[in-house]
Design an enzyme around this catalytic site. Structure first.
Site, PDB file in Angstrom:
ATOM      1  CG  ASN A 141      16.074 -61.382   0.837  1.00 24.89           C
ATOM      2  OD1 ASN A 141      15.573 -61.174  -0.261  1.00 24.89           O
ATOM      3  ND2 ASN A 141      17.090 -62.217   0.998  1.00 24.89           N
ATOM      4  CG  HIS A 169      17.740 -56.963   2.841  1.00 26.54           C
ATOM      5  ND1 HIS A 169      18.595 -58.038   2.701  1.00 26.54           N
ATOM      6  CD2 HIS A 169      17.065 -56.863   1.676  1.00 26.54           C
ATOM      7  CE1 HIS A 169      18.451 -58.553   1.501  1.00 26.54           C
ATOM      8  NE2 HIS A 169      17.532 -57.869   0.845  1.00 26.54           N
ATOM      9  CG  HIS A 190      16.796 -54.283  -2.552  1.00 23.27           C
ATOM     10  ND1 HIS A 190      17.853 -54.909  -3.162  1.00 23.27           N
ATOM     11  CD2 HIS A 190      16.189 -55.230  -1.789  1.00 23.27           C
ATOM     12  CE1 HIS A 190      17.899 -56.177  -2.798  1.00 23.27           C
ATOM     13  NE2 HIS A 190      16.889 -56.398  -1.959  1.00 23.27           N
ATOM     14  CG  HIS A 222      12.397 -57.474  -0.491  1.00 25.37           C
ATOM     15  ND1 HIS A 222      12.456 -58.445  -1.470  1.00 25.37           N
ATOM     16  CD2 HIS A 222      13.684 -57.306  -0.078  1.00 25.37           C
ATOM     17  CE1 HIS A 222      13.706 -58.845  -1.620  1.00 25.37           C
ATOM     18  NE2 HIS A 222      14.469 -58.167  -0.806  1.00 25.37           N
ATOM     19  CB  ILE A 267      21.287 -61.865  -2.189  1.00 21.19           C
ATOM     20  CG1 ILE A 267      20.767 -62.817  -3.261  1.00 21.19           C
ATOM     21  CG2 ILE A 267      20.615 -62.107  -0.852  1.00 21.19           C
ATOM     22  CD1 ILE A 267      21.528 -62.785  -4.545  1.00 21.19           C
TER      23      ILE A 267
END
Length: 860
Positions: free
Chosen positions: A716, A712, A526, A521, A860
């Site tokens: 997520n 993602h 990110h 993740h 997010i």
């Protein structure tokens, strides 16, 4: 499109325009604490009243058009006269929430050609958010759109006037001559000069290492190594802030409110502002208060039974009123903690237990989640036995698995290990090499006792997986000796052996939870995308076709990453508090980055590398899945193919040959900077594309979009549906499996639930984990999903618009196919014992905790 300019305008003709502004969001997380924000000035929020707004603006905002076809004496586009915003327009029904439209009239004559950009000056002391400018009734052209979406501060804070370009698209060599200098100057403004502390209103994109996660000035326990810039701790780069160094370590930067280029702040009136404001309040106010209560009133800090864990979402737990009072001012927290006003804390019901409360305990669900859970991108096909380690034997000794053929063949349904490997029916979830280098340090903590794990699985005739054996390894007990001490646990369904097996699975999941959060993740989505965001803004003009292609997939990423550095991955932050690894957690992700390969992030390459797919030209997408019912791969490959088709069609509109790629100096500068600066610690790796061909550009852009959107989403938005039930996805292990003859072993025999609960995440850490992952698993109300754009005028190229519509239609077809597969009873891995359909790659979603939806970006 600028040919035949003569006669298009009558001399001194007035060109009518519409300017759209958006009022400032009072919940903009980056403005709440701003010294210069509106809250601190006492000035009314822009747009709070129509009359007040019109009066307030007056002649305070001026615009000047710039010609794209007529140059001044210096070769730059002719600049028109200053003109000011006029009255507000009340009859436009299509404006978004919080937006206001104003008329404007420009003096423009035939000698000035066709406008292609405009300058804007804000003379007010407060910033405004400029959404767009539309020019009307331009002869032979109709309307002309300028999509802006930018904060504009008082003109005195800028060295040069702010400029915005029309929604045209040009590779650098095709830029109209009068706009060339403006194009280059805007890029230079975005690069900055690499010095000084960045200010709130700055728009500068620059690089730095991760040197702000710790705070050595607060004590040795808060010191953390710098990640990035070394072979020891390589890492992707983050956005530079220029904050001062700490007193005790000049290489570390003082933590605090991080600078983000102003337009990278969260969307305006966007509920992710709302959600992340809730996250910041949660981590800085509510959770510390909650910990105080637990320290005082909850001893020991344990769940008493599985029923008590389920009660978190079914009945809630009693808390003092002063704690719940910290929730009441925050609607987002009130929604997450469904309080009844009587001091009860209650969470959402995780999808995993909505149908069955015990399916999580089955071996089939344990295995299914490796291909259809929150971390479905790690399992690989076993191609050698026993499993080998890649750890340096001179440092770690022999780390080869101690599993034997006998361990496996007892449950191989008559097959030999060799036959099962040859038939491609053995798989492994291997977290051994990730955690073994850290175990001595992790296990020194009183609160953590962990293994490095390997799990072997068998593909049954019905297409499901079953675990055959779990290996739990520790460093050799002799401090000076190398190698591993390992035990192998086999499946059991009764007696104390079944409890030991359940505990072994828990240790596997603790490894997997940590690997998921830190590597699958955080690192692989990110962190690795941020350098692309920075490099794109520094090197590709907003007029560049590749900028227009990639820009939607960067929305909010720098902001959520900055928030993560402040509250989630920082020293004593959420990750360190609640996940295996503690203070070494982010170091673990740095070790994972050593093995990161950009090309392997493309889903087909990833599946092939893990042995989960074989190249086969007879298959629809050129790949044959080894596990045919592999939900993440089946759905993901369809999404991947749609992305790549769209990218190929779009890129082909602007580049006809490989030579065109080579000659695009902005494109070449972009890629050079991605490799040499953004991912500089890996710059010498031979696998980087050279960006010399069309195919390299298409594959690279497709991979960036895949990472930022579907990958993602896959890792997520299933966090709370699966992990919201902490028994299923524990994040901590606090003791090893008890040895026979010890009091812990006797307890395990008499009370298996108590033994399990004393092994996994304790109560306070579980509440922290659930609180945060529920926020992170939610969609914002104005989220923009894959196949969508937030402005239909993002380009003026009708062929690009048509290709994008085709992309959206393809995604809609995929959504229908996914839903159909989820209702096919022959595809047992789609739902499993928990009756939980695999929906996380359905492209669209509603607001909230939906367990579906692929946003364009890591927002997010």
């Amino acid at each position: 499109m600028y040919s035949g300019v003569k006669g298009l305008f009558n001399r001194s003709q007035k060109v009518k325009g519409t300017v759209v502004l958006m009022r400032k969001n009072v919940l903009d997380i980056n403005s709440i604490t701003s010294v210069r924000g509106l809250i601190g000035t006492g000035i009314n929020i822009i747009g709070s009243t129509i009359d007040g707004l019109t009066s307030f603006l007056g002649r305070s905002v001026c615009l000047q058009l710039i010609s794209a076809t007529k140059a001044d004496g210096n070769g730059n586009g002719v600049v028109g006269k200053k003109t000011y915003l006029e009255g507000i327009i009340t009859s436009i029904p299509t404006l978004g929430a919080g937006q206001s439209a104003f008329t404007i009239h420009f003096e423009w004559d035939a000698d000035m050609g066709i406008p292609g950009a405009f300058l804007i000056k804000n003379y007010m002391q407060v910033e405004l958010f400029l959404v767009s400018l539309t020019l009307e009734d331009i002869p032979n052209q109709g309307s002309m759109h300028f999509v802006c979406n930018s904060w504009v501060y008082n003109s005195k804070v800028y060295e040069k006037d702010r400029i915005f370009f029309a929604s045209e698209t040009y590779v650098p060599s095709e830029t109209p001559g009068p706009l060339v200098t403006y194009r280059e100057a805007e890029l230079q403004a975005l690069r900055g000069n690499g010095t000084g502390k960045r200010k709130e209103w700055d728009r500068v994109y620059d690089y730095d290492v991760y040197n702000d996660l710790g705070n050595p000035d607060s004590g040795e326990n808060f010191a953390r190594p710098v990640l990035g810039g070394s072979l020891t701790h390589p890492y992707p780069r983050r956005g530079r802030t220029g904050r001062k160094p700490t007193k005790k370590d000049p290489n570390s930067e003082k933590p605090g409110e991080a600078y983000i280029p102003r337009d990278e702040n969260f969307g305006h009136l966007k509920s992710s502002d709302f959600l992340t404001y809730g996250l910041k309040s949660l981590t800085r106010s509510f959770l510390p208060a909650l910990k105080t209560v637990f320290d005082i009133n909850f001893t020991p800090n344990e769940f008493d039974s599985f029923e008590e864990v389920r009660a978190l979402c079914e009945g809630g737990i009693k808390l003092p009123t002063d704690i719940l009072s910290k929730i009441s001012p925050l609607p987002v927290l009130k929604e997450i903690f469904r309080t009844d006003g009587e001091s009860v804390l209650k969470f959402s019901v995780p999808d995993l237990i909505k149908v069955s409360k015990s399916a999580w305990m089955t071996d089939e669900e344990f295995a299914r989640e490796m291909i259809a859970g929150v971390n479905p991108c790690v399992i690989r096909r076993l191609q050698e036995f026993p499993p080998q380690s890649k750890l340096d034997p001179s440092v770690y000794g022999d780390q080869t698995s101690k599993m034997t053929i006998d361990h496996l063949e007892i449950n191989l349904e008559g097959l030999t290990v060799d036959k099962a490997i040859k038939d491609q029916r053995l798989f492994i979830l291997d977290h051994h090499d990730t955690f073994m280098p850290f175990l001595r340090r992790i296990d020194e903590s009183k609160s953590s006792k962990a293994y490095a794990t390997r799990t072997i699985l068998f593909l049954k005739d019905d297409g499901t997986l079953k675990p055959l054996a779990i290996e739990l390894s520790l460093p050799h007990p002799g401090q000076q000796q190398l190698g591993a001490y390992s035990k192998v646990i086999l499946p059991a369904n009764q007696g104390v052996e079944s409890t030991i097996w359940l505990l072994a699975k828990a240790h596997v999941i603790v490894n997997d939870s940590c690997y998921h959060q830190l590597i699958s993740h955080w690192l692989n989505t990110h962190a690795v995308i941020e350098p692309f965001v920075i490099a794109t803004n520094r090197n590709l003009s907003i007029l560049h076709p590749i900028y227009k292609l990639l820009f939607p997939h960067y929305r909010d990423t720098m902001n959520i990453n900055a928030l993560a550095r402040q509250s989630l991955i920082n020293a004593d932050g959420f990750i360190e508090k609640t996940f295996l690894g503690g203070k070494y957690a982010v170091e673990i992700s740095s070790s994972g980055y050593k093995n990161w390969v950009f090309l392997d992030q493309a889903l087909p390459a990833d599946l092939i590398k893990r042995g989960m797919a074989i190249e086969d030209s007879s298959c629809p997408n050129g790949l044959r899945l080894v596990i045919e019912d592999y939900p993440y791969a089946v759905d993901g490959l369809e999404i991947w193919d749609a992305i790549k088709t769209w990218v190929q069609e779009y890129v082909s509109l602007y580049y006809a040959t490989n030579d065109a790629i080579k000659k695009d100096h902005e494109l070449q500068a972009w890629w050079k900077e991605v490799v040499e600066k953004g991912h500089g610690d890996l710059k010498d790796k031979p696998w980087w594309p050279k960006m010399q061909t069309l195919q390299e550009l298409i594959q690279s852009c497709s991979t960036i979009i895949w990472i930022a959107s579907a990958l993602h989403a896959a890792v997520n938005f299933g966090q709370y549906p699966y992990g919201g039930f902490i028994l299923n996805r524990p994040t901590l292990s606090r003791r090893w499996i008890p040895e026979e003859g010890t009091p812990e072993y006797d307890e395990m025999t008499k009370n298996p639930q108590k033994a399990y609960l004393r092994t996994i995440t304790p109560k306070f850490q579980a509440l922290v984990d659930l609180s945060v992952i529920e926020i992170l698993s939610r969609h914002a109300s104005d989220e923009v999903y894959l196949g969508q754009r937030d402005n239909p005028n993002w380009t003026s190229n009708p062929k690009a618009i048509e290709a994008f519509k085709k992309f959206g239609k393809k995604l809609a077809e995929i959504e229908t196919k996914i839903s159909e597969r989820n209702h096919d009873p022959n595809l047992r891995n789609r739902t499993g014992p928990a009756q939980l359909p695999y929906t996380v790659l359905l492209p669209t979603s509603e607001t909230g905790l939906t367990f579906r939806g692929i946003p364009n970006s890591i927002s997010i």
